[in-house]
Every structure is written in structure tokens, then in C-alpha cells.
Design an enzyme around this catalytic site. Structure first.
Site, PDB file in Angstrom:
ATOM      1  N   LYS A  13       0.908  -1.225  -0.086  1.00 47.53           N
ATOM      2  CA  LYS A  13      -0.147  -0.038   0.091  1.00 47.53           C
ATOM      3  C   LYS A  13       0.911   1.352   0.018  1.00 47.53           C
ATOM      4  CE  LYS A  13      -1.885  -1.073   3.841  1.00 47.53           C
ATOM      5  NZ  LYS A  13      -1.057  -2.135   4.082  1.00 47.53           N
ATOM      6  N   ARG A  88      -8.884   1.138  10.087  1.00 45.44           N
ATOM      7  CA  ARG A  88      -8.310  -0.313  10.121  1.00 45.44           C
ATOM      8  C   ARG A  88      -9.585  -1.064  10.949  1.00 45.44           C
ATOM      9  NH1 ARG A  88      -2.412   0.507   9.218  1.00 45.44           N
ATOM     10  NH2 ARG A  88      -1.501  -1.321   9.554  1.00 45.44           N
ATOM     11  N   ARG A 127      11.539  -5.929   4.197  1.00 43.26           N
ATOM     12  CA  ARG A 127      11.396  -4.534   4.338  1.00 43.26           C
ATOM     13  C   ARG A 127      12.272  -3.794   5.174  1.00 43.26           C
ATOM     14  NH1 ARG A 127       5.587  -2.191   5.250  1.00 43.26           N
ATOM     15  NH2 ARG A 127       5.810  -3.488   6.990  1.00 43.26           N
ATOM     16  N   ARG A 160      12.033  -2.178  10.898  1.00 46.93           N
ATOM     17  CA  ARG A 160      10.845  -1.539  11.813  1.00 46.93           C
ATOM     18  C   ARG A 160      10.927  -2.707  12.848  1.00 46.93           C
ATOM     19  NH1 ARG A 160       5.688  -0.044   8.269  1.00 46.93           N
ATOM     20  NH2 ARG A 160       4.791  -1.199  10.114  1.00 46.93           N
TER      21      ARG A 160
HETATM   22  P1  ADP Z   1       2.271  -1.661   3.240  1.00 45.15           P
HETATM   23  O1  ADP Z   1       2.506  -0.383   3.078  1.00 45.15           O
HETATM   24  O2  ADP Z   1       1.068  -2.389   2.662  1.00 45.15           O
HETATM   25  O3  ADP Z   1       2.614  -2.224   4.672  1.00 45.15           O
HETATM   26  P2  ADP Z   1       4.686  -1.666   1.793  1.00 45.15           P
HETATM   27  O4  ADP Z   1       4.519  -0.822   0.746  1.00 45.15           O
HETATM   28  O5  ADP Z   1       5.770  -1.139   2.877  1.00 45.15           O
HETATM   29  O6  ADP Z   1       3.560  -2.287   2.187  1.00 45.15           O
HETATM   30  O7  ADP Z   1       5.722  -2.920   1.301  1.00 45.15           O
HETATM   31  C1  ADP Z   1       6.192  -3.885   1.805  1.00 45.15           C
HETATM   32  C2  ADP Z   1       7.501  -4.380   1.519  1.00 45.15           C
HETATM   33  O8  ADP Z   1       7.121  -5.031   0.246  1.00 45.15           O
HETATM   34  C3  ADP Z   1       8.325  -3.296   1.207  1.00 45.15           C
HETATM   35  O9  ADP Z   1       9.738  -3.633   1.317  1.00 45.15           O
HETATM   36  C4  ADP Z   1       8.417  -2.936  -0.245  1.00 45.15           C
HETATM   37  O10 ADP Z   1       9.696  -2.191  -0.652  1.00 45.15           O
HETATM   38  C5  ADP Z   1       8.102  -4.154  -0.791  1.00 45.15           C
HETATM   39  N1  ADP Z   1       7.006  -4.109  -1.985  1.00 45.15           N
HETATM   40  C6  ADP Z   1       6.093  -3.329  -2.213  1.00 45.15           C
HETATM   41  N2  ADP Z   1       5.482  -3.559  -3.299  1.00 45.15           N
HETATM   42  C7  ADP Z   1       6.210  -4.741  -3.835  1.00 45.15           C
HETATM   43  C8  ADP Z   1       5.988  -5.449  -5.125  1.00 45.15           C
HETATM   44  N3  ADP Z   1       4.899  -5.357  -6.188  1.00 45.15           N
HETATM   45  N4  ADP Z   1       6.699  -6.538  -5.316  1.00 45.15           N
HETATM   46  C9  ADP Z   1       7.836  -6.729  -4.445  1.00 45.15           C
HETATM   47  N5  ADP Z   1       8.224  -5.972  -3.318  1.00 45.15           N
HETATM   48  C10 ADP Z   1       7.112  -5.384  -3.246  1.00 45.15           C
HETATM   49  P1  AMP Z   2       1.597   0.192   9.098  1.00 45.26           P
HETATM   50  O1  AMP Z   2       2.857   1.414   8.951  1.00 45.26           O
HETATM   51  O2  AMP Z   2       0.492   0.696   8.510  1.00 45.26           O
HETATM   52  O3  AMP Z   2       1.888  -0.967   9.078  1.00 45.26           O
HETATM   53  O4  AMP Z   2       1.228   0.532  10.866  1.00 45.26           O
HETATM   54  C1  AMP Z   2       2.054   0.130  11.797  1.00 45.26           C
HETATM   55  C2  AMP Z   2       1.252  -0.052  13.023  1.00 45.26           C
HETATM   56  O5  AMP Z   2       0.971   1.475  13.492  1.00 45.26           O
HETATM   57  C3  AMP Z   2       0.163  -0.696  13.263  1.00 45.26           C
HETATM   58  O6  AMP Z   2       0.568  -2.282  13.629  1.00 45.26           O
HETATM   59  C4  AMP Z   2      -0.614  -0.394  14.401  1.00 45.26           C
HETATM   60  O7  AMP Z   2       0.093  -0.566  15.806  1.00 45.26           O
HETATM   61  C5  AMP Z   2      -0.332   1.153  14.091  1.00 45.26           C
HETATM   62  N1  AMP Z   2      -1.464   1.727  13.275  1.00 45.26           N
HETATM   63  C6  AMP Z   2      -1.442   2.330  11.822  1.00 45.26           C
HETATM   64  N2  AMP Z   2      -2.360   2.615  11.439  1.00 45.26           N
HETATM   65  C7  AMP Z   2      -3.522   2.596  12.553  1.00 45.26           C
HETATM   66  C8  AMP Z   2      -4.880   2.500  12.633  1.00 45.26           C
HETATM   67  N3  AMP Z   2      -5.538   3.084  11.336  1.00 45.26           N
HETATM   68  N4  AMP Z   2      -5.356   2.055  13.625  1.00 45.26           N
HETATM   69  C9  AMP Z   2      -4.752   1.723  14.661  1.00 45.26           C
HETATM   70  N5  AMP Z   2      -3.387   1.433  14.606  1.00 45.26           N
HETATM   71  C10 AMP Z   2      -2.717   1.706  13.470  1.00 45.26           C
END
Ligand code: ADP
Ligand code: AMP
Length: 218
Positions: A13, A88, A127, A160
Site C-alpha cells: 500500500k 483499520r 522491508r 522496523r
Molecule cells: P504496506 O504499506 O502495505 O505495509 P509496503 O509498501 O511497505 O507495504 O511494502 C512492503 C514491502 O514490500 C516493502 O519492503 C516494499 O519495498 C516491498 N514491495 C512493495 N510492493 C512490492 C511489489 N509489488 N513486489 C515486491 N515487493 C514489493
Molecule cells: P503500518 O505502518 O500501516 O503497518 O502500521 C504500523 C502500526 O501502526 C500498526 O501495526 C498499528 O499498531 C499502528 N497503526 C497504523 N495505522 C493504524 C490505525 N488506522 N489504527 C490503529 N493502529 C494503527
């Protein structure tokens, strides 16, 4: 354009939100990034959120809703926005709906990122993020030019806390229990589009642009 990106952690995302934000010149509002910033700055909100985040749990609705509403009311969000990681829970979605009514505007699209659990785990495990500018990489799929360093600002990349293996499973169960019900919620409102989130980043980008243009015509 007002868009919600919905889907599991690690689904891609944030990566696609950065692309859309740049393409359409609208701000990306990532609640995860906002919360991590509050934690890093040791604000009272950050101190409250930290434990939940490290355990892979959701931060209480009231905290996150207040954070998002403040941002949505800001001048930069008046031309549109992408919500990445919010709502969420059903309570957050209801509150967002009330907020939108109060502004007389509507969310145009909800994009649901559909992706297999195996792929999610591979993506989360590899990541790496820049703490400074929030750019996101992947050790194998989206590597930085120089190992361990951010291409954008040159700072060190980190893993992270909540991306460590012991937390991934609990984040996935939290997603299934509390966030996945929003798929049906937005389907019922007729604004949900399902995006196949598998494949390389540019492939997903192309599918996303198709989906957004199709939904606009409808
Ligand atoms: P989210 O925001 O849904 O948690 P991220 O955008 O941070 O996901 O993506 C999670 C991990 O996967 C990151 O390390 C990113 O660089 C990688 N990633 C994102 N999209 C793709 C894809 N289409 N193919 C491979 N790796 C991806
Ligand atoms: P994310 O970066 O979206 O993966 O979020 C990391 C963490 O932040 C999650 O696991 C939650 O602990 C917190 N968080 C992010 N967005 C929300 C939300 N909309 N509601 C509650 N917790 C959130």
C-alpha cells in the site's frame, strides 16, 4: 481524488501510495508513518501508541481518529488525499464517514490490495525503511543503490521493530479480525475495487492506474 488503500500489512500500500501521491500531486496520509513519527519524537501520543505498535496491535481508535481528522482538516488535504493504513476498524470507518459528511465531500475509491500470505511474509521480512524521509525498500525486490543507505536522502536504512518475525503473525491475525471486515463494509457501499497486489512494483502500478480510471468512469 480521495482514496483509501485497504489491505494487509506488507501488501504494498505505502509503495503504491507514494506513486499515486506523486502522480496526482495529492498528499499521502499514512497513519503508521504519523504514529512512528510521534513515537520517535516521544510525544504523549507517541508514548501511548508505542507499546501497541511494538506488540503488533492496533492503537486505540480514539487516538488514531483524532490524528487523522486533524490532518484531513488541513489545507493540503483539501485537493484530495490517499489514506494508507486508515481506517483499520469498523469504528474508524464509521467515524471517517461522519467526518466526510461534515465536509460535504466523499471518498471516491477504496482500493483493496489482495495478496497471498506467503508473499506478505516475504515482503515484510525484507522491508527496510529510512527513518528520515520514510522511503521504503526491500532487500531483494526493491534494493537501494548502495546497501543499507537511502537513495533519496543518504541516511541509514533500518528494519522496523514490528517487522521482526515474532510480530508478523500477530499483525496478520489483527488484520484478519479487525480490518478484513472493512472489505465487505466498502463492498456494500459500492466503492471497493479489488487490486491484484502480486507481481513486481511496476506491474501493480499499471493495474492500479487501470482500476482507478475504470472506477472514475463508473
Ligand atoms: P504496506 O504499506 O502495505 O505495509 P509496503 O509498501 O511497505 O507495504 O511494502 C512492503 C514491502 O514490500 C516493502 O519492503 C516494499 O519495498 C516491498 N514491495 C512493495 N510492493 C512490492 C511489489 N509489488 N513486489 C515486491 N515487493 C514489493
Ligand atoms: P503500518 O505502518 O500501516 O503497518 O502500521 C504500523 C502500526 O501502526 C500498526 O501495526 C498499528 O499498531 C499502528 N497503526 C497504523 N495505522 C493504524 C490505525 N488506522 N489504527 C490503529 N493502529 C494503527
Amino acid at each position: 481524488m480521495r482514496i483509501i488503500f485497504l489491505g494487509p500489512p506488507g501488501g504494498g500500500k505505502g509503495t503504491q501510495a507514494d506513486f499515486i501521491a506523486e502522480k496526482y500531486d495529492i498528499p499521502k496520509l499514512s497513519t503508521g508513518d504519523l504514529l512512528r513519527e510521534s513515537v520517535a519524537n516521544k510525544t504523549s501520543l507517541g508514548n501511548e501508541a508505542k507499546g501497541y505498535m511494538n506488540r503488533g496491535e492496533l492503537v486505540p481508535d480514539a487516538v488514531v481518529i483524532a490524528l487523522v481528522e486533524e490532518k484531513l482538516a488541513s489545507p493540503e488535504c483539501q485537493k484530495g488525499f490517499i489514506l494508507d493504513g486508515f481506517p483499520r476498524t469498523v469504528a474508524q470507518a464509521d467515524q471517517l464517514a461522519n467526518f466526510m459528511v461534515s465536509t460535504g465531500k466523499e471518498v471516491d475509491h477504496v482500493v483493496y490490495f489482495s495478496i497471498s500470505k506467503d508473499e506478505i511474509i516475504k515482503r515484510i521480512s525484507g522491508r527496510r525503511s529510512c527513518q528520515e524521509c520514510k522511503a521504503v525498500y526491500h532487500l531483494e525486490y526493491v534494493p537501494p543503490k548502495e546497501q543499507g543507505m537511502c537513495d533519496v536522502c543518504g541516511n541509514k536504512l533500518i528494519q522496523r521493530n514490528d517487522d521482526e518475525p515474532k510480530t508478523i503473525e500477530s499483525r496478520l491475525s489483527v488484520y484478519q479480525e479487525q480490518t478484513a471486515p472493512l472489505i465487505e463494509y466498502y463492498k456494500m457501499k459500492n466503492i471497493l475495487g479489488e487490486l491484484d497486489g502480486s507481481g513486481l512494483v511496476p506491474e501493480v502500478q499499471d493495474r492500479l492506474l487501470d482500476l482507478l480510471s475504470y472506477q472514475k468512469i463508473k
